[in-house]
Structure formats: structure tokens, C-alpha cells
Design an enzyme around this catalytic site. Structure first.
Site, PDB file in Angstrom:
ATOM      1  N   LYS A 114      32.964  39.735  45.818  1.00 45.44           N
ATOM      2  CA  LYS A 114      31.947  40.610  45.888  1.00 45.44           C
ATOM      3  C   LYS A 114      30.649  40.301  46.285  1.00 45.44           C
ATOM      4  CE  LYS A 114      35.166  44.135  44.486  1.00 45.44           C
ATOM      5  NZ  LYS A 114      36.241  43.225  44.357  1.00 45.44           N
TER       6      LYS A 114
HETATM    7  C1  LIG Z   1      37.670  43.648  44.316  1.00 42.60           C
HETATM    8  C2  LIG Z   1      38.596  42.727  44.350  1.00 42.60           C
HETATM    9  C3  LIG Z   1      39.729  42.725  44.895  1.00 42.60           C
HETATM   10  C4  LIG Z   1      40.089  43.910  45.873  1.00 42.60           C
HETATM   11  O1  LIG Z   1      39.180  43.998  46.958  1.00 42.60           O
HETATM   12  P1  LIG Z   1      39.213  45.309  47.647  1.00 42.60           P
HETATM   13  O2  LIG Z   1      38.085  45.512  48.658  1.00 42.60           O
HETATM   14  O3  LIG Z   1      39.033  46.278  46.664  1.00 42.60           O
HETATM   15  O4  LIG Z   1      40.520  45.890  48.219  1.00 42.60           O
HETATM   16  C5  LIG Z   1      40.811  41.613  45.014  1.00 42.60           C
HETATM   17  N1  LIG Z   1      40.328  40.396  44.133  1.00 42.60           N
HETATM   18  C6  LIG Z   1      39.344  40.399  43.463  1.00 42.60           C
HETATM   19  C7  LIG Z   1      38.886  39.224  42.677  1.00 42.60           C
HETATM   20  C8  LIG Z   1      38.414  41.554  43.549  1.00 42.60           C
HETATM   21  O5  LIG Z   1      37.239  41.394  42.817  1.00 42.60           O
END
Ligand SMILES: *Cc1c(COP(=O)(O)O)cnc(C)c1O
Length: 502
Positions: A114
């Protein structure tokens, strides 16, 4: 370039408005009116550039109401090498003997992917608010399944003209994710647990975005809502960058010829990350298959296989909490694209989803889905087995989300025989965010009553893999937030937090 809604209302706004507002008035998501192509020359040049320069090239194709200088300022701050352990934000690694390379997106300040978007979004947001001459500050509401919350808090902390309130499911995040959020520093932030799961939190936030009365109330005290979730276009566009970046690095490493198609596997929850890969493909990235990996909450596996989206099913709390989601918001953007921009059709499906929890797409859309996507899922026991296999066979320590993706890629390769072309698995979090689960996977023993830091210590002693500094530093930080509310009380929590803008 303008942005319009996936639900067909006739709004057409520049990027700054789409970013500042986050979501469209009709409840739809903003999408660009067309997808620009990256020229072959630019693509090849990118391979010799820093990550920030690579980002400039992609961003400037979409944010046409920003100058090149403005974009450059934003990316220089967001992707400064000192913010990322090892200096490069999105390294591609090649574990010895592994059938795919791993795109590690978790070397930033909060140890999950993120950060790739949320280091940049605050800079884009500030500039966007200036461009639209917003009189009110941006009150950013976040629903998090664990990682977005921390990355948004850290990204927006003490950013002028903004405040951030994060809602997370009370029993739905890992102990380390929880600790990261409740010890957050900054004068403009707050965190609140919701008594419910992620979908309750996300639905609550979306409902507030559509609540005219609440918005009027907030405007009186100087605030407008915005979003830092992947419903915000400003979250998605930075995620397109690392797919091009990975391709360049794959070519530089001699693991793919320029122009050769690759497979990309993405551990998926809200469908943001994999949608960015799809958008990259539309812009000219040579992709053969996008492999969508899910945990026991396998609503997307079923949808991509059968065309039926059905959220009426049991919700599981798993080892990979950031994917514990039954309503994947960004799927709406994919549907919009696959119907050739038919907002009415999309709006009808979304209405069905909110009324009955289910919809089914017709044969034309199903066929397009099958042309690009492959989907697979696995439970916690298989996730643990995959973590162990990766470590024992390739010496690669990975987190549970990445393990779900590695498992899906193996299923894909076994079932289709298409796994022999160059393939990238997206690695989304540091294993130390989920140390108890990873340790259990490696040793076969489930420790009771062990603190998250004891697990971190044992895992690092066992594997010799260094603990990221941001995790180590949490140990001494005091807890600042421990409040909770029911899903129906979120509006009240917002008003209490907003107070009066200073
Ligand atoms: C948010 C997240 C995901 C999923 O990503 P999306 O964009 O919501 O599909 C997968 N792995 C981790 C560690 C995340 O923080």
C-alpha cells in the site's frame, strides 16, 4: 484527459477533481475516458531510469491537468530512495530455482505494498485540492482490512489541510497490523475499530460518502470527504507504474525479450492491485495471463470462473487478512471496461449486488474474462504449506498473502502448462507483519500466548532474515488509539473526530 463514472451519469471531471473527491456522486468510481498507450521508445528508455522517473512517465499520461514539474515534485518525494529499505521501491527478485520472479512491493515505511500508492497520494491530494480551489479541507475516511489503514495514516500524517480517520474490523487484522495503527503518530489522525468485518467497514464508509446530510454538516465545519482506498483513482494510477517497472527489470536481467508476453500473479482482495495490472496491459504491457489469487474468501475465484458474483456465503478470518473481503470494489471498474463503457449495465449489476448480494454477467463478458484472467484460491493449511515449501525449496521467506499467490501460480502452471513463459508473482507484504503465522508454517508449532514481538524475534533467529526497521521501532511506541464503534455508529465517530477545522 477527463474522468467519468462507472455508473453512467454524465459527469466528466479532470484528474484533480477525481482525486480530491475520491468517489463519484452517483456512487460509481472514476475511470479515465480512454487509456493512453506507452510508446515503445518511452518504454525502452524507462529501463535505464530511476523509479521516480518511471512513475513520471506513467502519471503524466493520466494526470494531464498537472504539469510535468508538479508530477516530478510529487514522485521525487514519494519515491525518495531513503524511504525504502534497500533504496529501490519495487525490486524484482529471483529466488534460486523458483519458477517465477517476485516483485517485492513492501520495502516502504509500513512494510506492505500500500505504500507504493500511499506515499504519493498525499502529494497528489494536496495539489488537487489547490487546483480545484477547494475551500474545505479533506477529511479522508479509510476502511482497511489491515494494510491500507497504516499506509494512509503514515502518508497523510501532519499533511496540511487533511485529516484521516481509519476504520478497521475489530477482530480482523493481524496483531502487528493492529499495533502499527494504534501507535500512529501525528496531530491529524485517528483510528477506530468497527464491531464487524471489513465489508461492514467498507459499506459504512461508502454509505457516508453518499450521505448528503452528513456532508452538509461537515461542510459547515470546513470539511469535505475524500478517500484513500483504492476506489480513489489516485491510488490506482501509481500502481500501474510498478508493472512497467518490473517488465523493464525482467528484460534488463535477461529473463525476457523485449515484447515477450509474461504472466502476472496477484494476491487479491479489493481488486485494486490486479486491476492496475490489467490497465498496464491495456496500455501496451505484454501480458499473457493475469492470475487472480484468493484465500478461503474465494468470491472472485468463483466469479472469474463462472461469471456469478455471490457474496452470500460464510466470511472467513484467515492468515491473509488483507484479502478477507467479499465485496471487491474495483471489480466495478473492470466490468465497465469489459462492457465497452456501458454504465447502465454496470449500475444494474451493482444495484442487484446491494439488494440481493448477487449478480451474473452474460456470455459476452464471461468470454472476455476468460481471455485474460485465471483464478485460483487456497485455504490456510495450503498457505502454510506454501510458505514452508518456498522457504525449503528456494530459500525464500514470504508472507501469507504472497504464499497464496505462489500457490495460485503453481496451480495455474500445473493445470494449463502455460507457466513456462517469464512469470512474475507480486509479493505484497513483509513476512514480519504476520510473524506468528509464518513461524507456525515453518516449524509446525502454533505458539499460544506469544506476543507479536516474540514471534518476530524467533522468526528472525530461525531464518536470519533481518527485521525491517519500521517493525522493530514499534516496540517502544505508546498506544494512542483504542476506541471502537458499531457499524451503524460510524457517522457519529466521524462528526466527533472532525470537530472544527483549524
Ligand atoms: C491490500 C493487500 C492485498 C490485496 O490487494 P487489493 O488491491 O485489495 O486486491 C494483498 N496483500 C496485501 C499484503 C495487502 O495489503
Amino acid at each position: 484527459m477527463n474522468y467519468k463514472s462507472t455508473r453512467g451519469s454524465c459527469v466528466c471531471v479532470p484528474a484533480a477533481r477525481a482525486v480530491a473527491q475520491g468517489i463519484c456522486e452517483d456512487g460509481g468510481l472514476f475511470v479515465p475516458e480512454r487509456f493512453p498507450a506507452l510508446s515503445r521508445e518511452e518504454f525502452e528508455t524507462m529501463g535505464r531510469e530511476s523509479y521516480a522517473r518511471r512513475a513520471d512517465r506513467i502519471l503524466s499520461l493520466f494526470l494531464t491537468d498537472f504539469t510535468r514539474e508538479e508530477i516530478g515534485e510529487c514522485t521525487a518525494k514519494a519515491y525518495a530512495p531513503e524511504l525504502f529499505q534497500g533504496g529501490f521501491p519495487a525490486p524484482l527478485v529471483y529466488p534460486q530455482g523458483a519458477p517465477a520472479s517476485f516483485l517485492e512491493l513492501w520495502h516502504g515505511p509500513t512494510c506492505a505494498f500500500k505504500d507504493m500508492a500511499l506515499r504519493l497520494l498525499p502529494h497528489l491530494m494536496t495539489k488537487s485540492l489547490e487546483k480545484i480551489h477547494a475551500e474545505n479541507g479533506a477529511l479522508i475516511l479509510v476502511a482497511t482490512s489491515g494494510d491500507t489503514g497504516k499506509a494512509a495514516l503514515e502518508g497523510f500524517r501532519d499533511v496540511k489541510g487533511t485529516r484521516v480517520l481509519v476504520f478497521y474490523p475489530q477482530d480482523g487484522v493481524s496483531p502487528m497490523q493492529h499495533r502499527q495503527m494504534c501507535t500512529q503518530e501525528g496531530a491529524n489522525v485517528s483510528v477506530c475499530a468497527v464491531r464487524g468485518n471489513f465489508d461492514d467497514a467498507q459499506t459504512g464508509v461508502k454509505r457516508m460518502f453518499a450521505d448528503a446530510e452528513l456532508k452538509r454538516e461537515l461542510a459547515k465545519s470546513g470539511w469535505m470527504f475524500s478517500s484513500a482506498n483504492s476506489i480513489n483513482w489516485g491510488r490506482l494510477v501509481p500502481q500501474i507504474v510498478y508493472y512497467f517497472s518490473a517488465y523493464c527489470d525482467l528484460v534488463s536481467a535477461g529473463r525476457a525479450r523485449f515484447g515477450e508476453k509474461i504472466n502476472i500473479t496477484v494476491p487479491t482482495g479489493n481488486f485494486g492491485n490486479i486491476l492496475a495490472a490489467y490497465y498496464a496491459m491495456k496500455m501496451g504491457l505484454p501480458v499473457k495471463r493475469l492470475i487472480c489469487a484468493s484465500n478461503a474468501n474465494n468470491v472472485l475465484t468463483e466469479f472469474l470462473t463462472t461469471g456469478v458474483y455471490d457474496r452470500n456465503r460464510r466470511f472467513y478470518t484467515t492468515l491473509s487478512p488483507s484479502m478477507d473481503i467479499l465485496v471487491s470494489s474495483n471489480l466495478e471498474r473492470l466490468l465497465y471496461d469489459l462492457t465497452g463503457g456501458d454504465g447502465e449495465r454496470v449500475a444494474a449489476w451493482m444495484l442487484q449486488l446491494s439488494r440481493t448480494g448477487r449478480y451474473e454477467v452474460e456470455a459476452d463478458v464471461k468470454e472476455k474474462l476468460h481471455g485474460v484472467f485465471y483464478a485460483s484460491c487456497c485455504g490456510d493449511a495450503e498457505t502454510r504449506a506454501e510458505i514452508r515449501r518456498m522457504y525449503e525449496e528456494y530459500g525464500y521467506l514470504c508472507d501469507p498473502h504472497t504464499a497464496v499467490a505462489a500457490h495460485a501460480f503453481r496451480s495455474f502452471a500445473d493445470e494449463t502448462g502455460e507457466g513456462t513463459i517469464p512469470s512474475v508473482v507480486v509479493s505484497t507484504a513483509s513476512p514480519y507483519k504476520f510473524a506468528p503465522g509464518v513461524l507456525h508454517a515453518l516449524t509446525g508449532e502454533k505458539a499460544e500466548r506469544e506476543s507479536e514481538f516474540e514471534a518476530v524475534e524467533r522468526l528472525s533467529r530461525l531464518t536470519g532474515v533481518p527485521v525491517p526497521a519500521p517493525i522493530e521501532s514499534l516496540r517502544k511506541k505508546p498506544v494512542r488509539f483504542c476506541g471502537s464503534c458499531g457499524a451503524e455508529e460510524m457517522g457519529r465517530a466521524v462528526l466527533a473526530f472532525a470537530g472544527t477545522k483549524d
